[in-house]
Write a protein that holds these residues in place. Structure first.
Motif, short mmCIF file in Angstrom:
data_model
loop_
_atom_site.label_atom_id
_atom_site.label_comp_id
_atom_site.label_asym_id
_atom_site.label_seq_id
_atom_site.Cartn_x
_atom_site.Cartn_y
_atom_site.Cartn_z
N LYS A 102 35.16 38.92 3.05
CA LYS A 102 34.53 38.25 1.92
C LYS A 102 33.34 39.08 1.45
CE LYS A 102 35.79 33.62 3.40
NZ LYS A 102 35.32 32.30 3.79
N ALA A 103 33.13 39.05 0.13
CA ALA A 103 31.99 39.77 -0.44
C ALA A 103 30.71 39.00 -0.08
CB ALA A 103 32.14 39.87 -1.94
N PRO A 104 29.64 39.71 0.24
CA PRO A 104 28.39 39.03 0.58
C PRO A 104 27.83 38.30 -0.65
CG PRO A 104 28.06 41.40 0.48
CD PRO A 104 29.52 41.16 0.31
N LYS A 105 27.21 37.16 -0.38
CA LYS A 105 26.63 36.37 -1.47
C LYS A 105 25.35 37.02 -1.95
CE LYS A 105 28.52 31.95 0.05
NZ LYS A 105 28.21 30.59 0.45
N LYS A 106 25.16 37.00 -3.25
CA LYS A 106 23.94 37.55 -3.82
C LYS A 106 22.87 36.47 -3.85
CE LYS A 106 26.23 40.91 -6.77
NZ LYS A 106 26.41 41.38 -8.13
#
Length: 108
Positions: A102-106
């Motif tokens: 999963k892409a890291p949350k900004k």
């Protein structure tokens, strides 16, 4: 749910024979020899690599205590030798692909 059909040894032999252009008898002999070699190697060395499939490894389990699920009584389980099959990563990924990270949350 539909009934799942297992691949039988006869069907596997036919698949090998068809794919390689050899007779069913020869394909069965090849399959039998493959199994025979895997058994002999695991007995002799304690490890057998099955290319594309995994590794057979002879492991010694220590003695331990367990419970009888019916009575709850504690029992002694003796030490014993077992064979473990560790699947190759390529085989695992071919059957059940690894989940995508999963892409890291900004942070806002």
């Amino acid at each position: 749910m539909a009934e799942v059909k297992k691949l039988t040894q006869t069907q596997l032999v036919k698949e090998i024979a068809t794919a390689t252009g050899i007779s069913n008898k020869q394909a069965k002999a090849v399959l039998d020899k493959y199994v025979e070699i895997a058994i002999a190697q695991t007995k002799k060395v304690g490890l057998c690599v099955l290319p594309g499939i995994g590794r057979l490894k002879k492991v010694e389990r220590k003695a331990r205590t367990g419970r009888n699920p019916a009575t709850g009584a504690t029992i002694k389980i003796p030490a014993k030798k077992v064979v473990k099959l560790t699947l190759a990563k390529s085989l695992k990924d071919a059957i059940v692909p690894a989940p995508k990270p999963k892409a890291p949350k900004k942070k806002a």
